[in-house]
Design a protein around this motif. Structure first.
Motif, PDB file in Angstrom:
ATOM      1  N   ALA B  42       0.819  -1.215   0.000  1.00 16.40           N
ATOM      2  CA  ALA B  42       0.000   0.000   0.000  1.00 16.40           C
ATOM      3  C   ALA B  42       0.854   1.266   0.000  1.00 16.40           C
ATOM      4  O   ALA B  42       0.458   2.295  -0.548  1.00 16.40           O
ATOM      5  N   ALA B  43       2.048   1.151   0.616  1.00 13.61           N
ATOM      6  CA  ALA B  43       2.894   2.342   0.751  1.00 13.61           C
ATOM      7  C   ALA B  43       3.944   2.428  -0.358  1.00 13.61           C
ATOM      8  O   ALA B  43       4.901   3.196  -0.260  1.00 13.61           O
ATOM      9  N   SER B  44       3.763   1.645  -1.402  1.00 16.59           N
ATOM     10  CA  SER B  44       4.764   1.572  -2.478  1.00 16.59           C
ATOM     11  C   SER B  44       5.259   2.941  -2.930  1.00 16.59           C
ATOM     12  O   SER B  44       6.466   3.169  -3.034  1.00 16.59           O
ATOM     13  N   SER B  45       4.329   3.835  -3.197  1.00 15.26           N
ATOM     14  CA  SER B  45       4.784   5.087  -3.804  1.00 15.26           C
ATOM     15  C   SER B  45       5.625   5.906  -2.824  1.00 15.26           C
ATOM     16  O   SER B  45       6.622   6.516  -3.213  1.00 15.26           O
ATOM     17  N   ASP B  46       5.254   5.890  -1.538  1.00 14.32           N
ATOM     18  CA  ASP B  46       6.073   6.599  -0.547  1.00 14.32           C
ATOM     19  C   ASP B  46       7.471   5.986  -0.449  1.00 14.32           C
ATOM     20  O   ASP B  46       8.479   6.698  -0.359  1.00 14.32           O
ATOM     21  N   VAL B  47       7.502   4.665  -0.457  1.00 12.68           N
ATOM     22  CA  VAL B  47       8.794   3.987  -0.352  1.00 12.68           C
ATOM     23  C   VAL B  47       9.646   4.303  -1.592  1.00 12.68           C
ATOM     24  O   VAL B  47      10.855   4.573  -1.490  1.00 12.68           O
ATOM     25  N   LEU B  48       9.027   4.302  -2.750  1.00  8.08           N
ATOM     26  CA  LEU B  48       9.788   4.588  -3.973  1.00  8.08           C
ATOM     27  C   LEU B  48      10.293   6.036  -3.995  1.00  8.08           C
ATOM     28  O   LEU B  48      11.411   6.291  -4.466  1.00  8.08           O
ATOM     29  N   SER B  49       9.497   6.965  -3.454  1.00  8.78           N
ATOM     30  CA  SER B  49       9.976   8.354  -3.376  1.00  8.78           C
ATOM     31  C   SER B  49      11.215   8.442  -2.495  1.00  8.78           C
ATOM     32  O   SER B  49      12.199   9.095  -2.846  1.00  8.78           O
ATOM     33  N   ALA B  50      11.132   7.789  -1.341  1.00  9.29           N
ATOM     34  CA  ALA B  50      12.288   7.797  -0.440  1.00  9.29           C
ATOM     35  C   ALA B  50      13.491   7.163  -1.131  1.00  9.29           C
ATOM     36  O   ALA B  50      14.619   7.668  -1.065  1.00  9.29           O
ATOM     37  N   ASN B  51      13.238   6.059  -1.832  1.00 13.74           N
ATOM     38  CA  ASN B  51      14.318   5.367  -2.523  1.00 13.74           C
ATOM     39  C   ASN B  51      14.947   6.259  -3.598  1.00 13.74           C
ATOM     40  O   ASN B  51      16.169   6.233  -3.803  1.00 13.74           O
ATOM     41  N   SER B  52      14.117   7.086  -4.251  1.00 13.18           N
ATOM     42  CA  SER B  52      14.674   7.928  -5.310  1.00 13.18           C
ATOM     43  C   SER B  52      15.633   8.976  -4.727  1.00 13.18           C
ATOM     44  O   SER B  52      16.592   9.382  -5.386  1.00 13.18           O
ATOM     45  N   LEU B  53      15.394   9.391  -3.479  1.00 16.18           N
ATOM     46  CA  LEU B  53      16.341  10.305  -2.825  1.00 16.18           C
ATOM     47  C   LEU B  53      17.696   9.628  -2.640  1.00 16.18           C
ATOM     48  O   LEU B  53      18.747  10.214  -2.898  1.00 16.18           O
ATOM     49  N   ASP B  54      17.658   8.363  -2.178  1.00 21.51           N
ATOM     50  CA  ASP B  54      18.913   7.618  -2.001  1.00 21.51           C
ATOM     51  C   ASP B  54      19.617   7.429  -3.345  1.00 21.51           C
ATOM     52  O   ASP B  54      20.844   7.551  -3.442  1.00 21.51           O
ATOM     53  N   LEU B  55      18.846   7.106  -4.388  1.00 27.12           N
ATOM     54  CA  LEU B  55      19.447   6.870  -5.707  1.00 27.12           C
ATOM     55  C   LEU B  55      20.087   8.155  -6.242  1.00 27.12           C
ATOM     56  O   LEU B  55      21.208   8.123  -6.782  1.00 27.12           O
ATOM     57  N   ALA B  56      19.394   9.276  -6.060  1.00 31.13           N
ATOM     58  CA  ALA B  56      19.937  10.550  -6.538  1.00 31.13           C
ATOM     59  C   ALA B  56      21.240  10.867  -5.794  1.00 31.13           C
ATOM     60  O   ALA B  56      22.250  11.248  -6.409  1.00 31.13           O
ATOM     61  N   ALA B  57      21.211  10.674  -4.481  1.00 29.73           N
ATOM     62  CA  ALA B  57      22.420  10.937  -3.691  1.00 29.73           C
ATOM     63  C   ALA B  57      23.534   9.983  -4.104  1.00 29.73           C
ATOM     64  O   ALA B  57      24.709  10.373  -4.191  1.00 29.73           O
ATOM     65  N   GLY B  58      23.175   8.742  -4.366  1.00 34.48           N
ATOM     66  CA  GLY B  58      24.161   7.751  -4.789  1.00 34.48           C
ATOM     67  C   GLY B  58      24.793   8.122  -6.125  1.00 34.48           C
ATOM     68  O   GLY B  58      26.014   8.042  -6.294  1.00 34.48           O
ATOM     69  N   ARG B  59      23.961   8.561  -7.068  1.00 36.91           N
ATOM     70  CA  ARG B  59      24.496   8.972  -8.374  1.00 36.91           C
ATOM     71  C   ARG B  59      25.416  10.170  -8.213  1.00 36.91           C
ATOM     72  O   ARG B  59      26.508  10.209  -8.773  1.00 36.91           O
ATOM     73  N   ALA B  60      24.963  11.136  -7.398  1.00 33.62           N
ATOM     74  CA  ALA B  60      25.780  12.340  -7.179  1.00 33.62           C
ATOM     75  C   ALA B  60      27.122  11.967  -6.547  1.00 33.62           C
ATOM     76  O   ALA B  60      28.150  12.573  -6.835  1.00 33.62           O
ATOM     77  N   ALA B  61      27.102  10.934  -5.690  1.00 39.58           N
ATOM     78  CA  ALA B  61      28.335  10.518  -5.013  1.00 39.58           C
ATOM     79  C   ALA B  61      29.158   9.571  -5.884  1.00 39.58           C
ATOM     80  O   ALA B  61      30.228   9.112  -5.462  1.00 39.58           O
ATOM     81  N   GLY B  62      28.655   9.270  -7.081  1.00 35.15           N
ATOM     82  CA  GLY B  62      29.427   8.449  -8.013  1.00 35.15           C
ATOM     83  C   GLY B  62      29.416   6.964  -7.690  1.00 35.15           C
ATOM     84  O   GLY B  62      30.378   6.238  -7.978  1.00 35.15           O
ATOM     85  N   LEU B  63      28.354   6.468  -7.062  1.00 33.67           N
ATOM     86  CA  LEU B  63      28.246   5.019  -6.795  1.00 33.67           C
ATOM     87  C   LEU B  63      28.284   4.235  -8.113  1.00 33.67           C
ATOM     88  O   LEU B  63      27.720   4.671  -9.117  1.00 33.67           O
ATOM     89  N   ALA B  64      28.911   3.085  -8.082  1.00 35.91           N
ATOM     90  CA  ALA B  64      28.984   2.237  -9.280  1.00 35.91           C
ATOM     91  C   ALA B  64      27.589   1.727  -9.651  1.00 35.91           C
ATOM     92  O   ALA B  64      26.701   1.637  -8.799  1.00 35.91           O
ATOM     93  N   ASP B  65      27.416   1.391 -10.939  1.00 37.91           N
ATOM     94  CA  ASP B  65      26.111   0.944 -11.420  1.00 37.91           C
ATOM     95  C   ASP B  65      25.611  -0.279 -10.645  1.00 37.91           C
ATOM     96  O   ASP B  65      24.422  -0.376 -10.323  1.00 37.91           O
ATOM     97  N   GLY B  66      26.518  -1.203 -10.337  1.00 32.06           N
ATOM     98  CA  GLY B  66      26.118  -2.408  -9.606  1.00 32.06           C
ATOM     99  C   GLY B  66      25.531  -2.051  -8.247  1.00 32.06           C
ATOM    100  O   GLY B  66      24.507  -2.589  -7.821  1.00 32.06           O
ATOM    101  N   MET B  67      26.174  -1.092  -7.569  1.00 36.38           N
ATOM    102  CA  MET B  67      25.688  -0.647  -6.260  1.00 36.38           C
ATOM    103  C   MET B  67      24.337   0.032  -6.388  1.00 36.38           C
ATOM    104  O   MET B  67      23.436  -0.181  -5.575  1.00 36.38           O
ATOM    105  N   LEU B  68      24.214   0.864  -7.419  1.00 37.87           N
ATOM    106  CA  LEU B  68      22.935   1.563  -7.615  1.00 37.87           C
ATOM    107  C   LEU B  68      21.820   0.559  -7.882  1.00 37.87           C
ATOM    108  O   LEU B  68      20.703   0.704  -7.397  1.00 37.87           O
ATOM    109  N   ASP B  69      22.156  -0.489  -8.644  1.00 32.95           N
ATOM    110  CA  ASP B  69      21.143  -1.500  -8.932  1.00 32.95           C
ATOM    111  C   ASP B  69      20.706  -2.205  -7.651  1.00 32.95           C
ATOM    112  O   ASP B  69      19.524  -2.486  -7.460  1.00 32.95           O
ATOM    113  N   ARG B  70      21.658  -2.496  -6.768  1.00 33.59           N
ATOM    114  CA  ARG B  70      21.308  -3.161  -5.509  1.00 33.59           C
ATOM    115  C   ARG B  70      20.470  -2.257  -4.620  1.00 33.59           C
ATOM    116  O   ARG B  70      19.669  -2.728  -3.814  1.00 33.59           O
ATOM    117  N   LEU B  71      20.687  -0.953  -4.756  1.00 32.36           N
ATOM    118  CA  LEU B  71      19.983   0.029  -3.941  1.00 32.36           C
ATOM    119  C   LEU B  71      18.566   0.292  -4.462  1.00 32.36           C
ATOM    120  O   LEU B  71      17.658   0.626  -3.693  1.00 32.36           O
TER     121      LEU B  71
END
Lengths: 418, 418
Positions: B42-71
């Motif tokens: 039921a909370a999928s969209s909230d969880v995905l929004s939160a996850n997109s913050l982590d992904l954006a921060a990860g990309r900005a920090a230069g995380l490798a693609d494999g790490m981003l995929d796991r995240l």
């Protein structure tokens, strides 16, 4: 000052010997235990000479009489240690037992089998009989014993380990199956606690200070033993005669040990009929009562006021903290807050009170209408005990031979791949 | 900087919640797991929004693609996590199982019963699915989960724990049954590792560095998981076709996991007939061979010389160390010296070779004529797995729900005293 290199060298030899001990049959191990027992008796006079050096040093250093008595060996005590080894030989071998076994739908046969832990480090205080006791239990369970006794028993322990090690070799086992950690200084203990990868587990046996030091500083996994702040709770539905007998036995029969009771909790509904009587009995036995209220307890020099420190103290003496509670839940809350997680007893005829008490505690043992003094490997029928674990991982409560093992999975296929 | 007080306050709430979880029935726990599963979806969209913050921060920090995929989470991955919770609800409840039970000659009834560990701390790396997975396994086994995920998944984990905790409360369980350790700094981990008395066990899940840090610095007991330097030994009496299939499966099927093989040991009697063939197969699959001798292995860019470091490395990649040995004992000695004690396989038709190999190793699992890849809670039929223990205390090998429990002794008498 003992160096890390010295301790690691000895631990490395224990580890090599452990690889040789692991596959031995019960017959081979039992023969070695009997050889060790015979050798101990034969070497009595040498062991007693070594012991007399420790006793002389102890007297010179002003050791208390109680300590000197614990340190002292005699022909009878040596015979007792030898008999202990023979008794261990008579126990079933825990190694090789199949703990779980089943066949998977794909035909793979899975067997979880008991195997030795490997190298067991034991750090302990004065009594030299622990040296023999621990060595025997380790050997029977296929483990090598790496022993660090107290400096005050150094000569005794050196003589004992020399005899045991030689007897092991004579029986065809590695002489390094039983070894002393080199050194009697603090560094000797420190290096043992850092020997992760060489030593598989450390079991401290002794006072709270010793145990705390090992728990906080060891990077080798530790099994915590022995601190016991045990409670007896007398419920509203208790048979009060039974309750008095259980309280007396739990407190008085042997107050110095970890499974004796330190706090009595009494339900307010029976306090007026129970407390005066049991207090008199306890006073007659010389027990000082540390009470939260003087109302129901006979006055006198053996009745004193309790403070918070009394609820958390393991007296190990003829002292008992006493508190009146209004419910099972209050008893449980008190025990969870102040207890050490060793043994708690409830005296009650009410199955609901018993169920609530036993399901809401967090202790190694709960006694229902029985004395706390029953938490003991001997009483539980284990035949031998290396200690009473008060931690939750690996083993909890009295530890017998099965608790000195690990397991491995043996999985048999016929070319199975995923 | 996270303070010790902050972490202890949260751990204290986990401990209080643990007291409430312990006596719950299976029905109550399963209802909560289903509630959590539904709430996640039921909370999928909230969880995905939160996850997109982590992904954006990860990309900005230069995380490798494999790490981003796991995240990264997706509606499908969230549905998968929810299904995981429902699957755990379908598993038997380990709590209350009687491990041993007997009546003593004096009439005392002794029962050793499975109880929760209490507060389980889990320190883990990027994947947010571990948050849900660990919370579900802890709850089913009556434990509270105190989770410390990686800073890079902080928003995702906060959202997930918020959903799980609220759903638990809705089902009548304490909201603190699932909590995050406050803070994302190093101090947050340090204070968790010092919270002995509040936290009962810490399970680190992640790379070797993370695990080493926890093992060496935690005074809370630790269950070590996951490092796997696994071996396949092809005996003189091996069926060589079977051996090739097992070697290929052990190495190639999923090289990134801990139960894949890292070293191939081949008996010299079959090396000439086996090594050239299996080497070609491995090369075709893209495996680089690190060899102790170039004699029997096809030359080329995928054949390199092995050094000592190869014997001890967990490649987690398409690399395999290869060594020819002259006996079972040499294979055992090599594994004991260089292995990590995870899983070793023998391919042989000789019962004596199999018995010698399996009884002389010191590993969590031995596969006989089967791939190393079978050391897995799912493959063993456990239904769920919190990790694979490579230590010897408490649990060894795949850890399912029973491995997330302790035991207590319930001893029932009728006024028994000593």
């Amino acid at each position: 000052m003992t160096t890390e290199q010295e301790v690691r060298e000895v631990a490395g030899r224990s580890r090599a010997a452990a690889a040789e001990l692991a596959p031995l049959s019960r017959a081979e191990k039992d023969a070695a235990l009997h050889e060790m027992a015979d050798a101990l008796v034969a070497a009595s006079s040498d062991v007693l000479s070594a012991n007399s050096l420790d006793l002389a040093a102890g007297r010179a250093a002003g050791l208390a009489d109680g300590m000197l008595d614990r340190l002292a060996l005699s022909p009878e005590r040596i015979e007792g240690m030898a008999q202990g080894l023979r008794d261990v030989a008579g126990l079933p071998d825990p190694i090789g037992a199949v703990v779980r076994g089943y066949t998977l739908p794909n035909g793979l046969e899975v067997r979880q089998i008991r195997v030795p832990l490997g190298v067991v480090g034991i750090i302990y205080e004065a009594r030299p009989n622990v040296t023999v006791d621990a060595a025997g239990l380790c050997l029977k369970s296929g483990n090598t014993a790496l022993l660090r006794g107290s400096a005050s028993a150094y000569h005794s322990n050196t003589a004992l380990v020399g005899v045991l090690s030689e007897a092991a070799a004579k029986a065809g086992l590695p002489a390094d199956a039983v070894q002393l950690v080199p050194g009697t200084d603090r560094e000797s203990v420190t290096h043992l606690m850092r020997a992760r990868g060489l030593v598989d587990v450390i079991i401290p046996r002794g006072g709270a200070g010793l145990i705390k030091n090992v728990v906080e500083n060891s990077i080798v996994p530790v099994i915590e033993t022995g601190v016991g702040n045990c409670h007896v709770y007398v419920d509203a539905a208790a048979d009060l005669e039974m309750a008095a007998a259980i309280v007396m036995n739990s407190k008085v029969q042997r107050p110095s040990v970890c499974n004796s009771a330190e706090t009595l909790l009494v339900h307010s509904a029976v306090a007026a009929s129970f407390l005066p009587t049991v207090s008199s009995l306890l006073h007659e036995a010389g027990v000082t009562l540390h009470v939260d209220s003087f109302d129901l307890v006979p006055e006198g020099p053996l009745t004193v006021a309790a403070a918070d420190v009394d609820w958390e103290t393991e007296y190990n003496s003829l002292d008992l903290a006493v508190k009146v509670v209004d419910s099972v839940d209050e008893a449980v809350a008190h025990i969870r807050r102040w207890g050490s997680g060793h043994t708690e007893a409830i005296v009650s005829s009410d199955v609901r009170a018993i169920r609530r008490f036993s399901s809401r505690l967090d202790s190694a043992a709960v006694m229902v209408n029985a004395s706390t003094r029953f938490t003991d490997g001997g009483e539980f029928g284990f035949g031998a005990e290396i200690g009473i674990s008060t931690q939750k991982l690996h083993a909890r409560g009295p530890m017998g031979l099965p608790e000195m093992t690990s397991t491995t999975y043996l999985v048999t296929g016929d070319g199975h791949v995923r």
